[in-house]
Structures are given as C-alpha cells and as structure tokens.
Design a protein around this motif. Structure first.
Motif, PDB file in Angstrom:
ATOM      1  N   VAL A  44       0.828  -1.159   0.239  1.00 55.55           N
ATOM      2  CA  VAL A  44       0.111  -0.081   0.042  1.00 55.55           C
ATOM      3  C   VAL A  44       0.978   1.251   0.012  1.00 55.55           C
ATOM      4  O   VAL A  44       0.496   2.135  -0.695  1.00 55.55           O
ATOM      5  CB  VAL A  44      -0.881   0.115   1.244  1.00 55.55           C
ATOM      6  CG1 VAL A  44      -1.600   1.453   1.458  1.00 55.55           C
ATOM      7  CG2 VAL A  44      -1.703  -1.180   1.262  1.00 55.55           C
ATOM      8  N   ARG A  45       1.846   1.092   0.683  1.00 54.95           N
ATOM      9  CA  ARG A  45       2.507   2.455   0.876  1.00 54.95           C
ATOM     10  C   ARG A  45       3.457   2.797  -0.426  1.00 54.95           C
ATOM     11  O   ARG A  45       3.488   3.633  -0.761  1.00 54.95           O
ATOM     12  CB  ARG A  45       4.044   2.387   2.045  1.00 54.95           C
ATOM     13  CG  ARG A  45       4.828   3.534   2.212  1.00 54.95           C
ATOM     14  CD  ARG A  45       5.565   3.643   3.166  1.00 54.95           C
ATOM     15  NE  ARG A  45       6.340   4.647   3.379  1.00 54.95           N
ATOM     16  CZ  ARG A  45       6.826   5.315   4.505  1.00 54.95           C
ATOM     17  NH1 ARG A  45       6.595   4.611   5.589  1.00 54.95           N
ATOM     18  NH2 ARG A  45       7.238   6.588   4.551  1.00 54.95           N
ATOM     19  N   GLN A  46       3.854   1.586  -1.163  1.00 56.15           N
ATOM     20  CA  GLN A  46       4.597   2.076  -2.179  1.00 56.15           C
ATOM     21  C   GLN A  46       3.775   2.742  -3.293  1.00 56.15           C
ATOM     22  O   GLN A  46       4.296   3.609  -4.213  1.00 56.15           O
ATOM     23  CB  GLN A  46       5.001   0.390  -2.989  1.00 56.15           C
ATOM     24  CG  GLN A  46       5.732   0.558  -4.225  1.00 56.15           C
ATOM     25  CD  GLN A  46       6.278  -0.820  -4.777  1.00 56.15           C
ATOM     26  OE1 GLN A  46       6.315  -1.908  -4.058  1.00 56.15           O
ATOM     27  NE2 GLN A  46       6.730  -0.868  -6.014  1.00 56.15           N
ATOM     28  N   ALA A  47       2.602   2.266  -3.439  1.00 57.90           N
ATOM     29  CA  ALA A  47       1.659   2.630  -4.465  1.00 57.90           C
ATOM     30  C   ALA A  47       1.309   4.179  -4.001  1.00 57.90           C
ATOM     31  O   ALA A  47       1.224   5.065  -4.611  1.00 57.90           O
ATOM     32  CB  ALA A  47       0.308   1.733  -4.648  1.00 57.90           C
ATOM     33  N   ALA A  48       1.061   4.322  -2.715  1.00 54.84           N
ATOM     34  CA  ALA A  48       0.582   5.745  -1.959  1.00 54.84           C
ATOM     35  C   ALA A  48       1.857   6.865  -2.367  1.00 54.84           C
ATOM     36  O   ALA A  48       1.727   7.942  -2.837  1.00 54.84           O
ATOM     37  CB  ALA A  48       0.259   5.590  -0.792  1.00 54.84           C
ATOM     38  N   ASP A  49       3.119   6.307  -1.858  1.00 57.82           N
ATOM     39  CA  ASP A  49       4.321   7.199  -2.232  1.00 57.82           C
ATOM     40  C   ASP A  49       4.550   7.421  -3.854  1.00 57.82           C
ATOM     41  O   ASP A  49       4.955   8.502  -4.015  1.00 57.82           O
ATOM     42  CB  ASP A  49       5.395   6.690  -1.565  1.00 57.82           C
ATOM     43  CG  ASP A  49       5.412   6.307  -0.162  1.00 57.82           C
ATOM     44  OD1 ASP A  49       4.423   6.921   0.382  1.00 57.82           O
ATOM     45  OD2 ASP A  49       6.277   5.772   0.594  1.00 57.82           O
ATOM     46  N   ARG A  50       4.127   6.567  -4.509  1.00 59.27           N
ATOM     47  CA  ARG A  50       4.296   6.798  -6.010  1.00 59.27           C
ATOM     48  C   ARG A  50       3.075   7.914  -6.393  1.00 59.27           C
ATOM     49  O   ARG A  50       3.412   8.809  -6.843  1.00 59.27           O
ATOM     50  CB  ARG A  50       3.956   5.538  -6.763  1.00 59.27           C
ATOM     51  CG  ARG A  50       4.095   5.737  -8.383  1.00 59.27           C
ATOM     52  CD  ARG A  50       3.634   4.457  -8.941  1.00 59.27           C
ATOM     53  NE  ARG A  50       3.491   4.641 -10.412  1.00 59.27           N
ATOM     54  CZ  ARG A  50       2.952   3.651 -11.042  1.00 59.27           C
ATOM     55  NH1 ARG A  50       2.742   2.619 -10.617  1.00 59.27           N
ATOM     56  NH2 ARG A  50       2.839   3.758 -12.278  1.00 59.27           N
ATOM     57  N   LEU A  51       1.843   7.773  -5.723  1.00 62.64           N
ATOM     58  CA  LEU A  51       0.987   8.800  -5.880  1.00 62.64           C
ATOM     59  C   LEU A  51       1.152  10.297  -5.348  1.00 62.64           C
ATOM     60  O   LEU A  51       0.834  11.237  -6.109  1.00 62.64           O
ATOM     61  CB  LEU A  51      -0.389   8.449  -5.399  1.00 62.64           C
ATOM     62  CG  LEU A  51      -1.068   7.333  -6.102  1.00 62.64           C
ATOM     63  CD1 LEU A  51      -2.462   6.813  -5.223  1.00 62.64           C
ATOM     64  CD2 LEU A  51      -1.799   8.106  -7.666  1.00 62.64           C
ATOM     65  N   GLU A  52       1.984  10.337  -4.545  1.00 63.07           N
ATOM     66  CA  GLU A  52       2.290  11.387  -3.953  1.00 63.07           C
ATOM     67  C   GLU A  52       3.182  12.314  -4.875  1.00 63.07           C
ATOM     68  O   GLU A  52       3.404  13.477  -4.751  1.00 63.07           O
ATOM     69  CB  GLU A  52       3.205  11.281  -2.585  1.00 63.07           C
ATOM     70  CG  GLU A  52       3.760  12.706  -1.880  1.00 63.07           C
ATOM     71  CD  GLU A  52       4.365  12.239  -0.566  1.00 63.07           C
ATOM     72  OE1 GLU A  52       5.264  13.168  -0.435  1.00 63.07           O
ATOM     73  OE2 GLU A  52       4.265  11.440   0.079  1.00 63.07           O
ATOM     74  N   LYS A  53       4.049  11.737  -5.488  1.00 64.23           N
ATOM     75  CA  LYS A  53       5.071  12.421  -6.443  1.00 64.23           C
ATOM     76  C   LYS A  53       4.099  12.854  -7.816  1.00 64.23           C
ATOM     77  O   LYS A  53       4.716  13.424  -8.758  1.00 64.23           O
ATOM     78  CB  LYS A  53       6.172  11.245  -6.695  1.00 64.23           C
ATOM     79  CG  LYS A  53       7.031  11.050  -5.553  1.00 64.23           C
ATOM     80  CD  LYS A  53       8.383  10.480  -5.991  1.00 64.23           C
ATOM     81  CE  LYS A  53       9.070  10.422  -5.146  1.00 64.23           C
ATOM     82  NZ  LYS A  53      10.627   9.794  -5.206  1.00 64.23           N
ATOM     83  N   LEU A  54       2.777  12.277  -8.307  1.00 61.26           N
ATOM     84  CA  LEU A  54       2.031  12.666  -9.199  1.00 61.26           C
ATOM     85  C   LEU A  54       1.200  13.534  -8.950  1.00 61.26           C
ATOM     86  O   LEU A  54       0.644  14.336  -9.790  1.00 61.26           O
ATOM     87  CB  LEU A  54       1.517  11.196  -9.857  1.00 61.26           C
ATOM     88  CG  LEU A  54       2.672  10.107 -10.283  1.00 61.26           C
ATOM     89  CD1 LEU A  54       1.938   8.763 -10.520  1.00 61.26           C
ATOM     90  CD2 LEU A  54       3.376  10.590 -11.400  1.00 61.26           C
TER      91      LEU A  54
END
Length: 718
Positions: free
Chosen positions: A690-700
């Motif tokens: 979950v964190r991996q996807a969320a942190d990717r979204l933070e940069k987008l």
C-alpha cells in the motif's frame, strides 16, 4: 493553502505565549535537584536514628526498617507541601514500558466539617492499584485484580509541576497479590543486587576490603525528532502509531551530512533550554545536546548514575521532553523510525560497574595490559555477551525497533563487541603469550603551529557496533528510542553477574592450587578470550561480508525480527539464568514473553488498520479528485500521459488495499504468538504494498490535492 506559512506563523507565536521558566541567571547548582527529596534534605528533617537507618538501606542495601515509615512520611509530606504539592502518587513502571500514577490528595476530612493534611507511613510504603488493567501475561485476570505498589527508597521522591500546582511522586515497585513482579523496576533491583553479590567476591580476590558494594551505572543518550504540531495533527499515522506510514522521500534527506552537530534552530534551542532547566530541578544530570544525523533529529545525554535511578530518570526525561515540546508548537517523536529512509532514533546505554568508593571497574588506566582487575572484568563482559546474544537481542525487541535493523544505526540483529585496536591487540598478545602492548596512542599533530597537539586515543570509535567499548564503559547502542532502559539493563546486570561468578570460581580454584594472582588471572583471561573472541568485531557492522562471516564462520545469532528473538526468551538456559540469580521466576519470564508478543501484535495491527484507513479515506480520494481535474483539463498529450500514470498508481493502490483489508480481517490465529507471526509475515508486507503505491501517487498528484504534510515539510520546517 500554504501550510508552510501556517506553521511558520505558529512557530513565531511561541515567543509570546511560552510559559515562564527559570532565567539563565539562576545558578544551576542552586536549581539542581530543587524538586527532589534528597538524603541531604531528609537529614535535616529526620531524627538521627531514622536517617541512619534510611541511609543504610539506600547506600548499603540493608533491609528497610518499617518502623521509620511514619517519620519519613511526615517529612516527605511537609517537604512536598512546602513546594506547592497538593497530591501524592505512587509512581511506577508497569510492563507497558511507560509510567503509571494515581493521584491522592493530602487533604483528609476530620469529621468536624474541616480537613487536615495527612500522609501516613502505611500510605508511603504501600498502595493498591488494579493489577488486571495492566499487561500481566496471564499473571492477573479481571476476576483477580489485586496488586500492590511498594516504596523504593533507593530512588528519591520528586515533585512534578503542572500549570495549576504540583504532585509528589514516590518511585515504587509493582507486584501482584501473589507476589510476582508486574513491573520493570523489581527485576532491575533484583539484578543490581545479583551483580553486587557476584562481583564483590571477585574484588576481594583482587584485594578489596570486605563490605565493598558494587553497582551498575548507566548513562543513557536519548535521540528524538521534533515536528511542527500542526503537521503532526494532520497526519493520522503519526497520531495513531508514532511513525509515518506514508511519505515519499524528499529530494534532500541527510545525504549532505550537514545537520549533524549543526547550529541548533532558535525555537529548538529554546525548547531544549526549557526542558533542561526542568530536568535539572528533578536532579537529572543532563550534559550534552546537539543536532543528530537526520534533519529534525536531536539528542540529549546525561552523565552516569546508578542504574535504578538512571532508569527512573530516563522515564522522566521522555515525559519532560514530550510535555515541553508542546509549549513551543512542536511534537517530540521518540519512535525508532518515524521517517523511512533517514536515520532512526536509539537510546545508547553506556553501562559500567562501580564500587561504593567510586572505582570504575571498567577503567583500563594508563597501562591496561598490566591492569589485571580490568582485564578480568572486561573478558567477563565478552563471555556474557557471547553466551547470551539472544537475551540482549530480546531486550531490545519490538515492532518499532525492527525498522532500525541494518540502517544507519547499530544493527541489533547480530550482537558483536567492538573493543578497539589497542585493547584487541593486548588481548591478542595475551592469547599468544607475547604479552605487553602495541604502539602507544601518543599525541596527534594537526599541522599548524597555532593548534595544540592533542592526545590521540589508542582505539578508534565504531558507530556500526551494537555493543562497543568506549574507553571506560560499554555502550549498548541497540536500545530503541521509545524503550524503557530497565529490561536491557536488567539483562546486562544478570548476564555479567553470571559470567563474573563463573570466572571468580575458576580464579579461586587456580589460587587454591598455588598459582600467584597475576599468573592465575593471565591464564584465565587467555582462556576466556580464546573461547569467546568470536564476539569481537572491529569492522563495518553494516557490510554484507560481516553478516556472512558472523553466521557462517563465527556461528553468531542473526535474529532478524523481534518475533524471531522473542521465541527464545523462555529457552531453558534463560529460565535457569534468571531463576538462578533470583531476578525473574519461570512464570514471570513466561508472562513477559506473552506480553512482548502481545505488544508486537497490537502495534502492527494498529499500524495495519491505520494504513488501510488513511489510504482508503484520504489518499485514494485525493487521487480520484486529481483525475477529475485532469479530465476537465482537456486531452493534450501531457494530460493524457499524466492521467495514465495516476490511474495506474491509483489502481495499484486499490489492489494493494484489497490485500491489506483481507489480511487485517484475518488477524492470523487465536493466540498472540500466532497473531504476531501473522503481523510479521502478512500485515507488514501488505502495508509495504500500500505504501509503495501511495508514495508513487504523492509524486504525481498536485500539491493542492495531497492530504498529508510531506517529508519535506515535516523534516525541514522548524
């Protein structure tokens, strides 16, 4: 909204609104221990026989005379009320790792519509909190709730002040109705006595007088983070778990290495000064403050004290830091790894042994190769750590401390000892029969006539070692920032007592056979070092080569997770050790194992459910809202590509959330052992997804849509 501006505005406001503190003009010698009922203070308030009896208990460990309780209670009450105290509490340390207190007023009705101030010896010696409401590992249940707190005269009473008054705090032990220890203090006191009983006979062989007492001494460095209060309350993960469960790494972290020992920001320095003055008043000898390695990270360190008092003072220090930070618009984080990708926080316990005459038994002196007593006790510590690697690892076990393994802190998974080049060389020479010492440390020239030559230590320092000799003490670097130091020190006291007792018996046997002391010690040190030198490692503890060497060539334990470690607490050798020295019974040890599993399970369970909640209700909606903005922005190539990236990351998050949700519902079994394994093996990997996807979204996702304060804001805005 410019949240950076909001925080900076709040940061400025503390200058006007901060509570008054003692001025810097106040002399520290007058301020120090002002709120502590010291022996010197009691001397002026007690009769000579009562004072003599109490002092014998505190300084020589003699049995407490209950007959002096009323006299001491009266002196304690009078002293406390003179300083504004209206209530008293038995202050104790249950197995939660924090402290507990129940306040009672000094005021007591006298039956005539009036009230008097009363506090009896009975109330001083014993109180009765509900034992079933604290973790007990099965020792107490709701239908058998009686427990007792018992006054510990070896740790002085003190005053805790608040905005509208003050409370007298009386350090106490906490036990069940059936007599088992339900706290961290009781085993620590038992272990201190076990160490004294083991070391005193050894000292007698080296010529010490009868009656010499030995105590373990500790100076525990405390690392912590500070974040702006507004950011903290906008991060549900910080509020619920003490760490960030989400957060993309900022462009800048600690890689410039410019924060360590850097200039302390004004607001932070004001907070530190305020906290230090409060700590001085509580008799806590804080000495050092500085910026730590990570942005937003700091350290405070005291000087040495007897281990029982040091443990009490550590709990108070954490409380004062936490409370004081709020006055300055800050929140103090003591989680071991509140921010992924940057340095975590530990509590380095500098441990040694000292006699009642002030002699440090781990002081090598100018000629350590000739110091038989030092070499004897030093090799005893090597033996203790080698034989009980598991216990030292267990003593720092916890879900939060696992996040420090293999990062920029001492890795507690593999226990090894750093001795430094000179001491290692001396022991190697003893082993080979060569004797003597290598090159002297000498003076270090700095290449400029204006700079003085400075003494160069014979050995270097090693920050990667979990257990390092640092001149006249051992530094146990694996203890976590949020931990009580009581159990790690209990373990250290007990395992060293075991090693010293064994070596003392062997030394006595050699002397009985007619060997001279120097020859007998030389033989014993050589044999002990040869048997346990596998635990000595002076290299890089972070390297992959060391991990392979430790396991494959040296046979050292590598307990990667706390669950792996906790499994060993009830091993037969550990039960035999603790029962043999009267520190913990088999039942008390089993209870602590159960509690460690339970706390691990509950900690990760809370993190898992918080991760699910924040991702579902804050992060995923932010991504959807941003996609709506993109859809309204038109169909340019840039918009189409950004949309595709956000959609892919949002889908990844949605799928990962499904996995986490399923595992959160499963819980993993009926026992806390099974649930702890489920948390480690299923929940933590699902959270990482979950964190991996969320942190990717933070940069987008656009900043205007992102619902959480970022690492950039929390680490750098002060």
């Amino acid at each position: 909204m410019n949240h950076d501006f909001d925080v900076l505005t709040a940061a400025r406001s503390w200058r006007v609104e901060r509570a008054e503190v003692p001025t810097p003009a106040e002399v520290v010698s007058e301020l120090f221990a002002r709120d502590v009922l010291t022996l010197e203070e009691l001397k002026a308030r007690l009769s000579k026989p009562a004072y003599k009896s109490l002092r014998a208990t505190v300084e020589r460990g003699e049995r407490l005379d209950p007959g002096i309780a009323d006299t001491v209670a009266l002196a304690m009450k009078t002293w406390a009320m003179e300083r504004g105290a209206t209530h008293y509490t038995h202050w104790f340390q249950p197995l939660t790792g924090s402290t507990a207190e129940k306040h009672d007023a000094f005021v007591s009705p006298n039956g005539d519509g009036l009230a008097i101030a009363a506090f009896s010896g009975k109330e001083l010696i014993q109180a009765e909190p509900d034992a079933s409401s604290f973790p007990s590992g099965g020792l107490r249940a709701t239908f058998e709730a009686r427990g007792y707190t018992a006054w510990d005269p070896s740790s002085p009473a003190f005053i805790i002040r608040h905005s509208n008054g003050a409370t007298l705090c009386i350090p106490t032990a906490f036990a069940s109705w059936t007599g088992e220890a339900l706290d961290l203090k009781t085993p620590l006191l038992r272990s201190a006595e076990a160490l004294n009983k083991a070391v005193a006979p050894a000292l007698h062989l080296f010529g010490a007088s009868e009656g010499t007492r030995v105590v373990s001494t500790v100076g525990a460095e405390q690392e912590y983070f500070l974040v702006a209060e507004e950011y903290y309350f906008r991060r549900p993960d910080l509020v619920m778990t003490g760490r960030t469960l989400f957060g993309a790494r900022p462009p800048r972290g600690q890689e410039l290495e410019d924060h360590y020992f850097g200039a302390i920001p004004d607001r932070v320095l004001s907070f530190m000064t305020d906290a230090e003055l409060q700590l001085y008043a509580l008799g806590i000898p804080v000495k050092t403050r500085h910026n730590e390695v990570a942005p937003g990270q700091f350290e405070i360190a005291p000087i040495f004290e007897p281990s029982n008092v040091a443990a009490d003072h550590q709990q108070l220090l954490m409380q004062v830091l936490s409370n004081t930070a709020r006055k300055y618009g800050l929140v103090c984080l003591m989680h071991e790894k509140p921010f992924a990708g940057v340095n975590g926080s530990g509590k380095h316990c500098n441990w040694s042994m000292s006699t009642d005459a002030g002699e440090n038994l781990l002081e090598p002196g100018d000629t350590p190769h000739e110091n038989l007593q030092f070499l004897f006790f030093c090799t005893a510590v090597l033996k203790a750590v080698d034989e009980h690697q598991d216990l030292l690892r267990i003593s720092v076990a916890g879900a939060s401390n696992d996040h420090r393994l293999g990062a920029n802190e001492a890795p507690p998974a593999i226990l090894s000892i750093f001795l430094g080049s000179e001491l290692t060389d001396i022991l190697d020479r003893i082993e080979s029969g060569e004797g003597g010492r290598g090159p002297e440390a000498g003076l270090l020239g700095l290449g400029s006539s204006v700079l003085p030559p400075i003494p160069r230590h014979a050995g270097d320092r090693n920050r990667t070692s979990p257990f390092a000799f640092t001149g006249n003490k051992f530094e146990f670097r694996a203890v976590g920032s949020s931990q009580s130091i009581s159990f790690p020190v209990t373990v250290l006291n007990t395992i060293v007592a075991d090693a010293v007792q064994t070596l003392t018996a062997e030394l006595q046997a050699r002397l009985t056979r007619g060997l001279e002391l120097d020859e007998a010690v030389g033989e014993l040190v050589r044999e002990t070092y040869t048997a346990h030198k596998r635990i000595v490692f002076n290299g890089d503890g972070y390297s992959g080569e060391w991990h392979r060497e430790a396991k494959e060539e040296r046979g050292l334990l590598n307990l990667r997770t706390s669950v792996d470690a906790i499994e060993h607490l009830s091993d037969e050798k550990n039960v035999r050790l603790f029962e043999g020295f009267g520190v913990l019974t088999e039942r008390e040890l089993a209870a602590r194992q159960e509690i460690l599993f339970d706390i691990y399970f509950k900690t990760v369970n809370i993190e898992g459910e918080t991760t699910e909640s924040v991702a579902q209700t804050m992060i995923l909606p932010a991504a959807v809202a941003y996609l709506g903005d993109l859809a309204r922005a038109g169909g340019s190539r840039a918009v189409r590509e950004i949309t595709a990236e956000v959609e892919a990351a949002a889908d990844e998050l949605y799928d990962a959330l499904g996995t986490l949700r399923e595992q959160n519902r499963a819980l993993g079994g009926d026992t806390v052992h099974e649930k702890a394994h489920h948390m480690r093996d299923q929940i933590l990997p699902a959270m990482a997804g979950v964190r991996q996807a969320a942190d990717r979204l933070e940069k987008l996702v656009a900043d205007a849509h992102w619902p959480l304060p970022t690492y950039r804001q929390m680490l750098f805005v002060k």
